[in-house]
Design a protein around this motif. Structure first.
Motif, PDB file in Angstrom:
ATOM      1  N   GLN A  43       0.868  -1.185   0.000  1.00 36.81           N
ATOM      2  CA  GLN A  43       0.000   0.000   0.000  1.00 36.81           C
ATOM      3  C   GLN A  43       0.900   1.228   0.000  1.00 36.81           C
ATOM      4  O   GLN A  43       1.792   1.361   0.832  1.00 36.81           O
ATOM      5  CB  GLN A  43      -0.891  -0.016   1.247  1.00 36.81           C
ATOM      6  CG  GLN A  43      -1.740   1.219   1.434  1.00 36.81           C
ATOM      7  CD  GLN A  43      -3.090   1.119   0.720  1.00 36.81           C
ATOM      8  OE1 GLN A  43      -3.745   0.080   0.782  1.00 36.81           O
ATOM      9  NE2 GLN A  43      -3.485   2.181   0.043  1.00 36.81           N
ATOM     10  N   PHE A  44       0.668   2.101  -0.983  1.00 40.77           N
ATOM     11  CA  PHE A  44       1.455   3.335  -1.062  1.00 40.77           C
ATOM     12  C   PHE A  44       0.686   4.483  -0.401  1.00 40.77           C
ATOM     13  O   PHE A  44      -0.515   4.661  -0.649  1.00 40.77           O
ATOM     14  CB  PHE A  44       1.756   3.693  -2.518  1.00 40.77           C
ATOM     15  CG  PHE A  44       2.734   2.753  -3.161  1.00 40.77           C
ATOM     16  CD1 PHE A  44       4.106   2.955  -3.032  1.00 40.77           C
ATOM     17  CD2 PHE A  44       2.294   1.646  -3.884  1.00 40.77           C
ATOM     18  CE1 PHE A  44       5.013   2.086  -3.616  1.00 40.77           C
ATOM     19  CE2 PHE A  44       3.195   0.765  -4.465  1.00 40.77           C
ATOM     20  CZ  PHE A  44       4.555   0.991  -4.334  1.00 40.77           C
ATOM     21  N   TYR A  45       1.373   5.222   0.432  1.00 43.39           N
ATOM     22  CA  TYR A  45       0.810   6.424   1.049  1.00 43.39           C
ATOM     23  C   TYR A  45       1.640   7.614   0.588  1.00 43.39           C
ATOM     24  O   TYR A  45       2.829   7.694   0.878  1.00 43.39           O
ATOM     25  CB  TYR A  45       0.861   6.319   2.578  1.00 43.39           C
ATOM     26  CG  TYR A  45      -0.019   5.217   3.126  1.00 43.39           C
ATOM     27  CD1 TYR A  45      -1.362   5.464   3.451  1.00 43.39           C
ATOM     28  CD2 TYR A  45       0.477   3.928   3.321  1.00 43.39           C
ATOM     29  CE1 TYR A  45      -2.172   4.454   3.958  1.00 43.39           C
ATOM     30  CE2 TYR A  45      -0.329   2.905   3.813  1.00 43.39           C
ATOM     31  CZ  TYR A  45      -1.645   3.182   4.130  1.00 43.39           C
ATOM     32  OH  TYR A  45      -2.454   2.184   4.630  1.00 43.39           O
ATOM     33  N   ASN A  46       1.000   8.505  -0.155  1.00 41.07           N
ATOM     34  CA  ASN A  46       1.732   9.666  -0.656  1.00 41.07           C
ATOM     35  C   ASN A  46       1.749  10.774   0.388  1.00 41.07           C
ATOM     36  O   ASN A  46       0.718  11.097   0.989  1.00 41.07           O
ATOM     37  CB  ASN A  46       1.100  10.164  -1.959  1.00 41.07           C
ATOM     38  CG  ASN A  46       1.247   9.138  -3.074  1.00 41.07           C
ATOM     39  OD1 ASN A  46       2.220   8.383  -3.111  1.00 41.07           O
ATOM     40  ND2 ASN A  46       0.283   9.091  -3.985  1.00 41.07           N
ATOM     41  N   TYR A  47       2.917  11.323   0.602  1.00 41.28           N
ATOM     42  CA  TYR A  47       3.139  12.375   1.587  1.00 41.28           C
ATOM     43  C   TYR A  47       3.813  13.569   0.930  1.00 41.28           C
ATOM     44  O   TYR A  47       4.375  13.448  -0.160  1.00 41.28           O
ATOM     45  CB  TYR A  47       4.075  11.864   2.699  1.00 41.28           C
ATOM     46  CG  TYR A  47       3.387  11.098   3.807  1.00 41.28           C
ATOM     47  CD1 TYR A  47       2.855   9.835   3.584  1.00 41.28           C
ATOM     48  CD2 TYR A  47       3.305  11.645   5.092  1.00 41.28           C
ATOM     49  CE1 TYR A  47       2.234   9.127   4.607  1.00 41.28           C
ATOM     50  CE2 TYR A  47       2.691  10.952   6.127  1.00 41.28           C
ATOM     51  CZ  TYR A  47       2.154   9.685   5.875  1.00 41.28           C
ATOM     52  OH  TYR A  47       1.556   9.004   6.893  1.00 41.28           O
TER      53      TYR A  47
END
Lengths: 259, 353
Positions: A43-47
């Motif tokens: 799961q990618f979480y963009n910050y």
């Protein structure tokens, strides 16, 4: 009539062949057969820095002191490999994923055919390998209608960020970073390895999950300071694209893993 | 051990063969039959195709679908321009009488329409070689705002809502699914069948039916061999290289040629050497279509070359041609017209309802 006889012979031949094949694989590949394969989720979480990315809404400041917002963030991830507890590299079947911040479903990807076991790191290509850049019309994540393919000078846009900034030199005060290039000397393909904080156990009993942080602010710094005022639009392979690619190679880190 | 391996491989091959044979004969769930394979006849002495057909084998239905799309003006943004609008069969699939390419909304591009026969022998496309695979070549004219100007996603949606397209895709691929990959592969199939290798010249070099050059054609062939053949190399009549032929740079168009693709100043003003096949049918000439008559081209090589740092050494001093030589060359170039290509009923325009 002839056909019917042929058919029955064919059936015998077929079942015979299958038997032979089955027995062969049993004796030859005992170890493989006994290792179940399952899937791993990433799961990618963009910050941006330490806050979750908010497209069009969040206002950020880069290393060059420029204010910016982000309207688009997309990147290809492909060619996944896992490193097991013995240091052995497991190459997974070739898959291509396009992570688009605007579409939540693209941020969760599933790697198939992962042998059960203990793993310490995952490695992937940011972008699309050179072979697929020259192999004609592709489908799925690689289909040209995804807007990640240059038509006038064939090749994939490996990653794309667009947004607005008062420091931009364009009439619309926007910036567009379309990063690509697969040929030397401007090959923007980057490989990233992220090491897990603890061993990841992959087994058919539980869905192993890796949560990855992708920090969009990294596009602007380390090792290269990228200024929107100096290059508001990057839309071709070249030195500017290379500088950004070297930066975004640093954007991934592990938030957590779950066995 | 080896023998056992051979035995297994043999049986696997046999099973695959039989399975393939079975598949061929059987119908689909809806009674449709599998697409029929098509064998393309290649002219004698031609090189092997560069295009890899392994992922896109030619079929009658695939070619028919590609042909339909090629002539379907509805594929463009305002339903005015088809591929065949610019690539006219009678002009050997170039654009007759138009220096620069035309597009939707009366727009104009900044290069002339190249001829698109014998494409399966090329590894790069466009005047500057910027497109690296025949399959994705249609992507550029389809989406370029100065050409057909469509959004690919919109176009796919439009085609999916058309029962005739759904049927044609099913005929060609077994299912109704319309994807850009299937579209491009079908157009590629049709374009791959545009093979030109049956001109009078071909009959002569292949000793067909006692064909022979006239005295003037023969003299022209000799001049061609001496003065043109290095770049316009037989049998394709192009060596497919990129060269600057000394054509004066036009500020208004500011076309730097292949340098735009490679970023290398050595490629300034370089363009792909065009084929001479069907040249008399495919005026105007040069990447910007500035010459409408082949004699203007002869005159340019004779005394119009403008030398820059990247000008090809072969033309730096021009190519001197007397009036008699120009005439002979003209007669020879006429023998490169392939009437089977420009009159082929398999390539001609199809009616779009």
């Amino acid at each position: 009539m002839i056909l019917r006889i042929f058919h029955s012979r064919l059936t015998i031949l077929l079942s015979g062949t299958l038997l032979v094949l089955a027995s062969c694989s049993k004796t030859a590949n005992t170890s493989l057969v006994s290792t179940p394969v399952t899937s791993v989720q990433i799961q990618f979480y963009n910050y941006v820095g330490n806050v979750p990315l908010q497209r069009n809404v969040g206002a950020y400041t880069n290393t060059a002191g420029e204010q910016y917002t982000v309207s688009k963030l997309l990147y290809y991830v492909s060619n996944f490999q896992l490193t097991d507890a013995n240091g052995k590299t497991i190459t997974l079947p070739q898959r291509y994923f396009l992570v688009d911040d605007a579409t939540d479903s693209t941020k969760k990807i599933t790697l198939d055919s992962v042998p059960a076991g203990q793993y310490t790191a995952v490695k992937w290509v940011i972008g699309v390998d050179s072979i697929r850049n020259v192999s004609g019309a592709q489908a799925g994540a690689l289909a040209p209608e995804n807007g990640m393919f240059w038509t006038w000078n064939s090749g994939y846009i490996m990653a794309k960020m667009e947004g607005n900034s008062p420091q931009s030199t364009t009439a619309l005060k926007d910036f567009q970073f379309h990063i690509g290039g697969f040929k030397q000397p401007y090959n923007a393909l980057k490989v990233i390895t992220v090491t897990f904080p603890s061993t990841l156990t992959v087994s058919p009993d539980n869905q192993a999950k890796i949560n990855i942080k992708a920090d969009a602010d990294k596009w602007f710094h380390t090792p290269n300071t990228v200024s929107i005022a100096q290059s508001s639009v990057i839309m071709a392979a070249g030195a500017n694209a290379m500088a950004v690619a070297e930066n975004y190679q640093q954007m991934f880190s592990v938030l957590s893993i779950a066995n | 051990m080896n023998r056992k391996a051979f035995y297994i491989i043999g049986i696997v091959c046999l099973v695959l063969l039989i399975a393939h044979a079975c598949k061929k004969g059987s119908g689909g769930p809806d009674g449709s039959v599998s697409p029929q394979p098509f064998t393309l006849q290649l002219p004698p002495g031609f090189p092997a195709p560069v295009y890899d057909f392994s992922q896109n084998p030619l079929t009658k239905e695939g070619i028919a679908l590609g042909r339909f799309m090629f002539y379907d003006y509805r594929l463009s943004k305002d339903s005015t321009v088809s591929c065949g609008f610019c690539h006219q069969q009678f002009a050997a699939f170039g654009h007759f009488d138009h220096a620069l390419s035309h597009g939707v909304g009366g727009r104009q591009g900044n290069r002339s329409v190249p001829v698109i026969f014998n494409m399966l022998f090329q590894k790069e496309f466009m005047w500057d070689g910027g497109v690296n695979n025949l399959e994705i070549q249609p992507l550029t004219p389809l989406t370029d705002p100065n050409e057909m100007g469509v959004d690919l996603k919109v176009l796919i949606g439009k085609m999916q809502s058309d029962p005739q397209y759904r049927k044609m895709f099913r005929d060609a691929y077994g299912t109704e699914e319309i994807t850009s990959q299937r579209m491009f592969r079908a157009i590629t199939q049709f374009v791959a069948t545009m093979v030109s290798g049956n001109s009078k010249y071909d009959s002569i070099v292949n000793h067909v039916g006692g064909a022979a050059f006239t005295a003037e054609e023969q003299a022209g062939y000799k001049i061609y061999q001496q003065k043109c053949a290095t770049c316009h190399k037989e049998p394709l009549f192009t060596d497919l290289s990129y060269r600057s032929n000394g054509l004066p740079y036009l500020k208004q168009l500011n076309d730097v040629g292949r340098m735009k693709i490679t970023g290398n100043t050595a490629d300034y003003l370089k363009f792909k050497v065009p084929t001479l096949r069907n040249i008399i049918k495919s005026s105007p000439y040069m990447h910007d279509g500035r010459f409408f008559d082949i004699y203007q081209v002869f005159d340019f090589y004779d005394h119009g070359v403008e030398v820059t740092a990247s000008t090809d050494p072969l033309v730096k001093n021009g190519i001197p041609l007397t009036d008699a030589e120009k005439r002979q060359l003209y007669f020879f170039l006429n023998t490169l017209t392939d009437y089977t290509l420009i009159q082929s009923t398999a390539l001609s325009e199809v009616k779009i309802n």
